[in-house]
Design a protein around this motif. Structure first.
Motif, PDB file in Angstrom:
ATOM      1  N   GLY A  11       0.857  -1.147   0.247  1.00 25.28           N
ATOM      2  CA  GLY A  11       0.108   0.101  -0.097  1.00 25.28           C
ATOM      3  C   GLY A  11       0.869   1.283  -0.076  1.00 25.28           C
ATOM      4  O   GLY A  11       1.889   1.236   0.779  1.00 25.28           O
ATOM      5  N   PRO A  12       0.634   2.164  -0.653  1.00 31.02           N
ATOM      6  CA  PRO A  12       1.061   3.616  -0.899  1.00 31.02           C
ATOM      7  C   PRO A  12       1.172   4.175   0.407  1.00 31.02           C
ATOM      8  O   PRO A  12       0.304   4.100   1.346  1.00 31.02           O
ATOM      9  N   HIS A  55      18.121  -2.655   9.086  1.00 33.17           N
ATOM     10  CA  HIS A  55      18.203  -1.960   7.770  1.00 33.17           C
ATOM     11  C   HIS A  55      17.722  -2.711   6.718  1.00 33.17           C
ATOM     12  O   HIS A  55      17.081  -2.354   5.639  1.00 33.17           O
ATOM     13  N   HIS A  56      18.080  -3.998   6.742  1.00 33.14           N
ATOM     14  CA  HIS A  56      17.569  -5.028   5.646  1.00 33.14           C
ATOM     15  C   HIS A  56      16.192  -4.820   5.723  1.00 33.14           C
ATOM     16  O   HIS A  56      15.461  -5.105   4.483  1.00 33.14           O
ATOM     17  N   LEU A  57      15.444  -5.084   6.834  1.00 42.92           N
ATOM     18  CA  LEU A  57      13.932  -5.152   6.906  1.00 42.92           C
ATOM     19  C   LEU A  57      13.292  -4.012   6.394  1.00 42.92           C
ATOM     20  O   LEU A  57      12.034  -4.038   5.577  1.00 42.92           O
ATOM     21  N   LYS A  58      13.973  -2.703   6.169  1.00 45.20           N
ATOM     22  CA  LYS A  58      13.448  -1.583   5.634  1.00 45.20           C
ATOM     23  C   LYS A  58      12.961  -1.880   4.064  1.00 45.20           C
ATOM     24  O   LYS A  58      12.316  -1.161   3.508  1.00 45.20           O
ATOM     25  N   GLY A  59      13.991  -2.861   3.678  1.00 41.80           N
ATOM     26  CA  GLY A  59      13.862  -2.975   2.096  1.00 41.80           C
ATOM     27  C   GLY A  59      12.377  -3.429   1.522  1.00 41.80           C
ATOM     28  O   GLY A  59      11.991  -3.514   0.276  1.00 41.80           O
ATOM     29  N   GLN A  60      11.817  -4.231   2.663  1.00 37.16           N
ATOM     30  CA  GLN A  60      10.414  -5.022   2.160  1.00 37.16           C
ATOM     31  C   GLN A  60      10.760  -6.183   1.056  1.00 37.16           C
ATOM     32  O   GLN A  60       9.958  -5.823   0.272  1.00 37.16           O
ATOM     33  N   LEU A  63       7.916  -8.488   0.062  1.00 38.57           N
ATOM     34  CA  LEU A  63       6.650  -7.609  -0.585  1.00 38.57           C
ATOM     35  C   LEU A  63       7.077  -7.415  -2.010  1.00 38.57           C
ATOM     36  O   LEU A  63       6.124  -7.746  -2.846  1.00 38.57           O
ATOM     37  N   ILE A  64       8.338  -6.907  -2.538  1.00 38.83           N
ATOM     38  CA  ILE A  64       8.528  -6.370  -3.856  1.00 38.83           C
ATOM     39  C   ILE A  64       8.528  -7.868  -4.573  1.00 38.83           C
ATOM     40  O   ILE A  64       8.161  -8.137  -5.852  1.00 38.83           O
ATOM     41  N   ALA A  65       9.104  -9.031  -3.852  1.00 37.00           N
ATOM     42  CA  ALA A  65       9.080 -10.243  -4.735  1.00 37.00           C
ATOM     43  C   ALA A  65       7.731 -10.693  -4.855  1.00 37.00           C
ATOM     44  O   ALA A  65       7.210 -11.229  -5.897  1.00 37.00           O
ATOM     45  N   ALA A  66       6.912 -10.700  -3.838  1.00 33.94           N
ATOM     46  CA  ALA A  66       5.416 -11.058  -3.882  1.00 33.94           C
ATOM     47  C   ALA A  66       4.677 -10.494  -4.885  1.00 33.94           C
ATOM     48  O   ALA A  66       3.635 -10.766  -5.618  1.00 33.94           O
ATOM     49  N   MET A  67       4.999  -8.976  -5.172  1.00 34.75           N
ATOM     50  CA  MET A  67       4.451  -8.215  -6.155  1.00 34.75           C
ATOM     51  C   MET A  67       4.870  -8.697  -7.598  1.00 34.75           C
ATOM     52  O   MET A  67       4.245  -8.593  -8.637  1.00 34.75           O
ATOM     53  N   PHE A  68       6.266  -8.820  -7.748  1.00 34.05           N
ATOM     54  CA  PHE A  68       6.955  -9.276  -9.015  1.00 34.05           C
ATOM     55  C   PHE A  68       6.389 -10.550  -9.512  1.00 34.05           C
ATOM     56  O   PHE A  68       6.361 -10.829 -10.788  1.00 34.05           O
ATOM     57  N   TYR A  69       6.107 -11.433  -8.505  1.00 34.55           N
ATOM     58  CA  TYR A  69       5.970 -12.961  -8.719  1.00 34.55           C
ATOM     59  C   TYR A  69       4.911 -13.462  -8.032  1.00 34.55           C
ATOM     60  O   TYR A  69       4.687 -14.095  -7.241  1.00 34.55           O
ATOM     61  N   PRO A  70       3.405 -12.659  -8.336  1.00 31.90           N
ATOM     62  CA  PRO A  70       2.349 -13.081  -7.562  1.00 31.90           C
ATOM     63  C   PRO A  70       1.792 -14.470  -8.048  1.00 31.90           C
ATOM     64  O   PRO A  70       1.096 -14.857  -7.061  1.00 31.90           O
ATOM     65  N   ASN A  71       2.336 -15.225  -8.744  1.00 35.30           N
ATOM     66  CA  ASN A  71       1.910 -16.756  -8.856  1.00 35.30           C
ATOM     67  C   ASN A  71       2.789 -17.620  -8.115  1.00 35.30           C
ATOM     68  O   ASN A  71       2.471 -18.818  -8.110  1.00 35.30           O
ATOM     69  N   HIS A 318       6.049   3.138  -4.143  1.00 35.16           N
ATOM     70  CA  HIS A 318       5.425   3.945  -3.309  1.00 35.16           C
ATOM     71  C   HIS A 318       4.875   3.352  -1.857  1.00 35.16           C
ATOM     72  O   HIS A 318       4.223   3.929  -1.081  1.00 35.16           O
ATOM     73  N   ALA A 319       5.555   2.037  -1.497  1.00 34.17           N
ATOM     74  CA  ALA A 319       5.262   1.536  -0.125  1.00 34.17           C
ATOM     75  C   ALA A 319       6.531   1.433   0.468  1.00 34.17           C
ATOM     76  O   ALA A 319       6.315   1.546   1.710  1.00 34.17           O
ATOM     77  N   SER A 320       7.610   1.058   0.014  1.00 37.54           N
ATOM     78  CA  SER A 320       8.811   0.986   0.754  1.00 37.54           C
ATOM     79  C   SER A 320       9.529   2.000   1.511  1.00 37.54           C
ATOM     80  O   SER A 320       9.370   3.079   1.336  1.00 37.54           O
ATOM     81  N   THR A 321       9.562   1.835   2.862  1.00 37.04           N
ATOM     82  CA  THR A 321      10.282   2.685   3.616  1.00 37.04           C
ATOM     83  C   THR A 321      11.882   2.888   3.306  1.00 37.04           C
ATOM     84  O   THR A 321      12.346   3.720   3.975  1.00 37.04           O
ATOM     85  N   ARG A 322      12.343   2.264   2.268  1.00 37.94           N
ATOM     86  CA  ARG A 322      13.759   2.457   1.808  1.00 37.94           C
ATOM     87  C   ARG A 322      13.701   4.106   1.094  1.00 37.94           C
ATOM     88  O   ARG A 322      14.498   4.773   1.190  1.00 37.94           O
ATOM     89  N   TYR A 323      12.544   4.439   0.735  1.00 42.70           N
ATOM     90  CA  TYR A 323      12.201   5.794   0.047  1.00 42.70           C
ATOM     91  C   TYR A 323      11.318   6.431   1.098  1.00 42.70           C
ATOM     92  O   TYR A 323      11.183   7.878   0.899  1.00 42.70           O
ATOM     93  N   HIS A 324      10.684   5.993   1.842  1.00 44.08           N
ATOM     94  CA  HIS A 324       9.572   6.973   2.521  1.00 44.08           C
ATOM     95  C   HIS A 324       9.794   6.721   4.128  1.00 44.08           C
ATOM     96  O   HIS A 324       9.147   5.495   4.680  1.00 44.08           O
ATOM     97  N   GLY A 325      10.553   7.403   4.832  1.00 44.13           N
ATOM     98  CA  GLY A 325      10.492   7.195   6.265  1.00 44.13           C
ATOM     99  C   GLY A 325      11.439   6.086   6.755  1.00 44.13           C
ATOM    100  O   GLY A 325      12.118   5.135   5.925  1.00 44.13           O
TER     101      GLY A 325
END
Length: 325
Positions: A11-12, A55-60, A63-71, A318-325
Motif C-alpha cells: 500500500g502507498p 536496515h535490511h527489513l526496511k527494504g521489504q 513484498l517486492i518479490a510477492a508483487m513481482f511474482y504473484p504466482n 510507493h510503499a517501501s520505507t527505503r524511500y519513505h521514512g
C-alpha cells in the motif's frame, strides 16, 4: 522487535493517482515468505547485528518479490525474495565497502561474475549470488540460461561505469546516464526470473520478436523514471547527481518542478509505447505466423512477466520505507 508481515503489507504511503491500467497483485505466500526471508542472507554471514537486520527489513524484499511474482509460492517465491535481498546487499556493499574506486568495484564485480556460471567465490556476497543463480537455473532451458547470464553480466559490468562517474565528481550526461541505468536498474534479471516463476519461458525465436523488445525497453524506461521520481528527495539530500530528474534539470536549465514534470511525462510516454507495442504484438497480422500455443505463451509473458514487473516496481516504490521514512 522483529517487524511482522502486517507492518509490511502492500500500500502507498500517501494517496496518489494510479498511472497504471494493470491490477495490483501479491503472492498468497507473502506472509510466510516474510517470516523466513532473513534465514538466507544470515546463512552467508550477513545481518549479524540488530542494526543490520533492521536496515535490511526496511527494504521489504518479500513484498517486492510477492508483487513481482504473484504466482509464486514456497521455495520458488523464496528465489525471488533472495534475488531482491541480494540486489540490495550488493547495493549496500558498493555504498559502504567497495564503491570507493572503479578498481575496487571492478574487483567485486569480477568475483560476483564467477557465480553467473555457478562457481562460488569465498566472498559471502559472491557465494550468495552463486547460490541464488544455481537455484534460478535449475531445470531451465539453455536459451533462457544463456540470456539471463548475459543480463546479469551486463548488470554487473555497468556498475563500473557508475563508479567512474562518482570518482570523477562529474555527473553523467543524460544520454550516458540512461544508457548505463538501463542495465544497473536490474530489470532484465527480474523479468527473466518471472519467466520461470510464472511458467512463461520463451524460446529464443519468440523472445526476439521486435514488439517484445520495445515492451522490455519501455518496462525499463518506466521503472527508471518511477524510481528516480520517488527517490529524488533522498538522492538530492545525499548529493547523488545521477538521477533522471537532476540530469534533466542540469542539461535543460529547468527548475526542479519543471524537471519533475518532464520525468513524469517520460514515464507516461513509456507506458503508452508499452501498451501500443502490446496491442501490435497480438494483432492479427503480427501473430498470423504463430501457433495458438505460441500466441498464448506470448500473452502470458506480457501479462505475467512484463506487466507484473512494472506494476510490482511501482507499488513497491510507493510503499517501501527505503524511500519513505
Amino acid at each position: 522487535m522483529t517487524a511482522t508481515a502486517e507492518t509490511l503489507s502492500p500500500g502507498p504511503q500517501a494517496p496518489a493517482p494510479d498511472p497504471l491500467p494493470f491490477p495490483s497483485r501479491t503472492s498468497p505466500d507473502f506472509r510466510a515468505a516474510h517470516d523466513r526471508h532473513l534465514d538466507w542472507p544470515r546463512s552467508f554471514g550477513f545481518l549479524a547485528t540488530d542494526a543490520e537486520r533492521d536496515h535490511h527489513l526496511k527494504g521489504q524484499f518479500p513484498l517486492i518479490a510477492a508483487m513481482f511474482y504473484p504466482n509464486a509460492t514456497g521455495a520458488e517465491l523464496d528465489i525471488g525474495v533472495d534475488q531482491q535481498s541480494w540486489y540490495f546487499l550488493f547495493d549496500d556493499a558498493l555504498d559502504e565497502q567497495w564503491g570507493g574506486t572503479p578498481e575496487r568495484v571492478r574487483h567485486l564485480v569480477g568475483l560476483v561474475q564467477e557465480g553467473v556460471t555457478g562457481q562460488a567465490s569465498p566472498l559471502p556476497l559472491a557465494a550468495a549470488f552463486a547460490d541464488m543463480r544455481r537455484r534460478s537455473c535449475h531445470g531451465m532451458p539453455e536459451d533462457w540460461i544463456r540470456r539471463s547470464a548475459a543480463h546479469w553480466s551486463s548488470y554487473l559490468d555497468h556498475h563500473v561505469h557508475e563508479a567512474r562517474s562518482r570518482q570523477s565528481g562529474a555527473p553523467m550526461p543524460l544520454s550516458t546516464y540512461l544508457r548505463v541505468r538501463r542495465h544497473t536498474i536490474g530489470v532484465a534479471p527480474v523479468v527473466d526470473l518471472a519467466e520461470r516463476l510464472s511458467s512463461c519461458v520463451l524460446p529464443d525465436h519468440l523472445y526476439a520478436l521486435p514488439h517484445l523488445s520495445v515492451m522490455r525497453e519501455m518496462t525499463k524506461t518506466f521503472i527508471i523514471c518511477d524510481n528516480d521520481i520517488v527517490s529524488l528527495e533522498k538522492d538530492a539530500a545525499q548529493g547523488e547527481q545521477n538521477n533522471l530528474v537532476l540530469c534533466l534539470e542540469r542539461e535543460h536549465g529547468l527548475s526542479r518542478a519543471e524537471a519533475l514534470d518532464r520525468a513524469l511525462h517520460r514515464r507516461a510516454e513509456a507506458l503508452e509505447l508499452f501498451t501500443g507495442a502490446h496491442r501490435a504484438l497480438l494483432a492479427g497480422s503480427a501473430a498470423d505466423h504463430l501457433t495458438p500455443a505460441e500466441r498464448d505463451l506470448l500473452r502470458r509473458y506480457c501479462t505475467e512477466a512484463l506487466q507484473t514487473t512494472i506494476r510490482g516496481a511501482h507499488d513497491w516504490h510507493h510503499a517501501s520505507t527505503r524511500y519513505h521514512g
